[in-house]
Design a protein around this motif. Structure first.
Motif, PDB file in Angstrom:
ATOM      1  N   PHE A  33       0.894  -1.176   0.000  1.00 57.09           N
ATOM      2  CA  PHE A  33       0.000   0.000   0.000  1.00 57.09           C
ATOM      3  C   PHE A  33       0.920   1.211   0.000  1.00 57.09           C
ATOM      4  O   PHE A  33       1.424   1.618   1.049  1.00 57.09           O
ATOM      5  CB  PHE A  33      -0.873  -0.062   1.265  1.00 57.09           C
ATOM      6  N   CYS A  82      -7.783   8.022  -3.327  1.00 54.71           N
ATOM      7  CA  CYS A  82      -7.699   8.872  -2.133  1.00 54.71           C
ATOM      8  C   CYS A  82      -6.504   9.799  -2.309  1.00 54.71           C
ATOM      9  O   CYS A  82      -5.535   9.450  -2.971  1.00 54.71           O
ATOM     10  CB  CYS A  82      -7.462   8.042  -0.875  1.00 54.71           C
ATOM     11  N   ILE A 123      -4.718  10.697   0.256  1.00 52.26           N
ATOM     12  CA  ILE A 123      -3.765  10.268   1.285  1.00 52.26           C
ATOM     13  C   ILE A 123      -4.002   8.778   1.502  1.00 52.26           C
ATOM     14  O   ILE A 123      -5.123   8.307   1.347  1.00 52.26           O
ATOM     15  CB  ILE A 123      -4.018  11.083   2.580  1.00 52.26           C
ATOM     16  N   HIS A 124      -2.952   8.055   1.804  1.00 51.08           N
ATOM     17  CA  HIS A 124      -3.126   6.639   2.115  1.00 51.08           C
ATOM     18  C   HIS A 124      -2.917   6.440   3.610  1.00 51.08           C
ATOM     19  O   HIS A 124      -1.813   6.631   4.119  1.00 51.08           O
ATOM     20  CB  HIS A 124      -2.155   5.777   1.307  1.00 51.08           C
ATOM     21  N   CYS A 125      -3.997   6.079   4.291  1.00 55.37           N
ATOM     22  CA  CYS A 125      -3.965   5.922   5.739  1.00 55.37           C
ATOM     23  C   CYS A 125      -3.680   4.455   6.029  1.00 55.37           C
ATOM     24  O   CYS A 125      -4.406   3.582   5.572  1.00 55.37           O
ATOM     25  CB  CYS A 125      -5.311   6.337   6.326  1.00 55.37           C
ATOM     26  N   CYS A 147      -6.382   1.894   7.199  1.00 54.08           N
ATOM     27  CA  CYS A 147      -7.669   1.874   6.500  1.00 54.08           C
ATOM     28  C   CYS A 147      -8.012   0.486   5.987  1.00 54.08           C
ATOM     29  O   CYS A 147      -7.181  -0.198   5.403  1.00 54.08           O
ATOM     30  CB  CYS A 147      -7.642   2.840   5.326  1.00 54.08           C
ATOM     31  N   ARG A 197      -9.718  -0.073   3.525  1.00 53.72           N
ATOM     32  CA  ARG A 197      -9.758  -0.043   2.070  1.00 53.72           C
ATOM     33  C   ARG A 197      -8.399  -0.353   1.453  1.00 53.72           C
ATOM     34  O   ARG A 197      -8.263  -0.402   0.230  1.00 53.72           O
ATOM     35  CB  ARG A 197     -10.271   1.312   1.584  1.00 53.72           C
ATOM     36  N   GLY A 235     -12.663   4.943  -1.257  1.00 56.18           N
ATOM     37  CA  GLY A 235     -11.932   6.106  -1.716  1.00 56.18           C
ATOM     38  C   GLY A 235     -12.479   7.431  -1.185  1.00 56.18           C
ATOM     39  O   GLY A 235     -13.027   7.487  -0.125  1.00 56.18           O
ATOM     40  N   ARG A 293     -11.898  12.970   3.216  1.00 50.22           N
ATOM     41  CA  ARG A 293     -10.772  13.509   3.990  1.00 50.22           C
ATOM     42  C   ARG A 293     -10.200  14.749   3.312  1.00 50.22           C
ATOM     43  O   ARG A 293      -9.314  15.395   3.855  1.00 50.22           O
ATOM     44  CB  ARG A 293      -9.667  12.446   4.117  1.00 50.22           C
ATOM     45  N   HIS A 317     -12.700  13.583   8.301  1.00 51.20           N
ATOM     46  CA  HIS A 317     -12.013  12.523   9.049  1.00 51.20           C
ATOM     47  C   HIS A 317     -10.727  13.133   9.612  1.00 51.20           C
ATOM     48  O   HIS A 317      -9.770  13.346   8.879  1.00 51.20           O
ATOM     49  CB  HIS A 317     -11.742  11.376   8.065  1.00 51.20           C
TER      50      HIS A 317
END
Ligand code: PLP
Ligand code: SF4
Length: 332
Positions: A47, A117, A119-121, A124, A126, A162, A193, A222
């Protein structure tokens, strides 16, 4: 002059900012004055890191434990296999009513508009979502719209992903127009977000479009830590509120990010000072690769109890967890 007229229209500023965001962990670490070695290649492959500069600027320099950095940096801990941490922890597969449409709770349905997205959290769920299959092209939207028409009890449509605000204005506006044609729909909710991680996305054109809709608009942002809110975020939220939009926050309880009473109180206070009402505090979905973010149930209850003692009811988010098959998310 003629050459200006024939130029293709330039990318909006927020699209350029998106393209200029951090994608390589070593670049983000260098920007923060941290050693280039503090990340994990396998987690990055699984990811990839993605962080807009507007968000990275709010991280503390030289602090490897910064609560914003922890949300985005790929770490070796993600490769651990922990029992009970799976790919689809919330049972979204079973709630699928039509391609891209989840109908799980009474009166509300959720449309997965895009897999993208800003940002990649790391925490998550997802991160394992089959994004490409969930993409909602205009042709694939038809069955979802038909389903909504047939289910007259659905009065609220939630755009999720997303991140729905990753859609270009024209796509988003077309989608909203199609939803406005469904007579019983009253509310349009966006789970996004972007007002926080890329506040330049909240343009005048966007707020005007949302304000002009016959659907009442709610935006659920968020935010997990008070430091995520700066003057640009506050200005973006003000633009939304001036357009008559209700702005709520759902955060996630995350070990090493916000799992102290002080951090949770500061988060709610900072949100309210910015014009955002606390909505949910989610317990972590048990997604593969995220167990190092989990706050144990007993400790979560203790923290939440302490939060309730400290804050007025309207500043206390509801503690929530999604459990497959349950009619709502509230946990405590
Ligand atoms: C979270 C969620 C909703 C919204 O739930 P609220 O309690 O109204 O915020 C709706 N549909 C799905 C599938 C969800 O996951
Ligand atoms: S869906 Fe939301 S929480 Fe998940 S990676 Fe995208 S922005 Fe982050």
């Amino acid at each position: 002059m003629a050459s200006i007229i024939t130029q293709p229209s330039p990318l909006p500023a927020w699209r350029r900012e998106l393209a200029e965001g951090f994608k390589r962990p070593e670049e983000l670490l260098a920007f923060l004055g941290l050693p280039a070695s503090g990340w994990d290649a396998a987690a990055q492959r699984d990811f990839p890191l993605r962080v807009p500069r507007a968000f990275a600027r709010r991280m503390r320099r030289g602090d490897p434990d910064d609560p914003l950095l922890r949300q985005v940096l790929p770490l070796a801990a993600e490769n651990a296999v922990a029992p009970g941490f799976v790919s689809d922890p919330v049972g979204d597969g079973r709630a699928r009513a039509a391609p891209g449409l989840l109908h799980k709770y009474h009166g509300r349905a959720l449309l997965v508009t895009t897999g993208a997205c800003a940002i990649h959290c790391r925490y998550c769920f997802r991160r394992h979502f089959p994004y490409s299959r969930a993409q909602l092209t205009p042709a694939r939207l038809r069955p979802a719209l038909d389903y909504l028409r047939r289910h007259e009890e659905i009065s609220e449509i939630i755009l999720s992903g997303g991140d729905p605000l990753m859609l270009a204005d024209a796509r988003l506006s077309g989608l909203i127009r199609a939803l406005e044609d469904i007579p019983q729909l009253r509310r349009l909710r966006l789970h996004t977000r972007l007002p926080v991680v890329l506040p330049s996305r909240i343009t005048e054109a966007l707020t005007e479009r949302l304000a002009a809709s016959r659907l009442q608009c709610v935006i659920v942002v968020h935010v997990n830590h008070a430091n995520e809110i700066d003057a640009d975020v506050a200005a973006a939220v003000t633009r939304l509120r001036q357009a008559g939009i209700t702005v709520l926050n759902q955060g996630t309880l995350l070990a090493g990010v916000n799992d102290t009473l002080g951090a949770l109180v500061a988060l709610q206070e900072q949100c309210f000072a910015t014009g955002i009402l606390p909505y949910y505090l989610h317990l972590l979905d048990r997604t593969r690769g995220t167990d190092h973010f989990e706050v144990e149930a007993l400790r979560a209850r203790e923290l939440y109890e302490a939060l309730r003692r400290r804050l007025p009811g309207y500043l206390t988010p509801r503690l929530a967890r999604e459990s497959p098959g349950a009619p709502y998310k509230i946990w405590f």
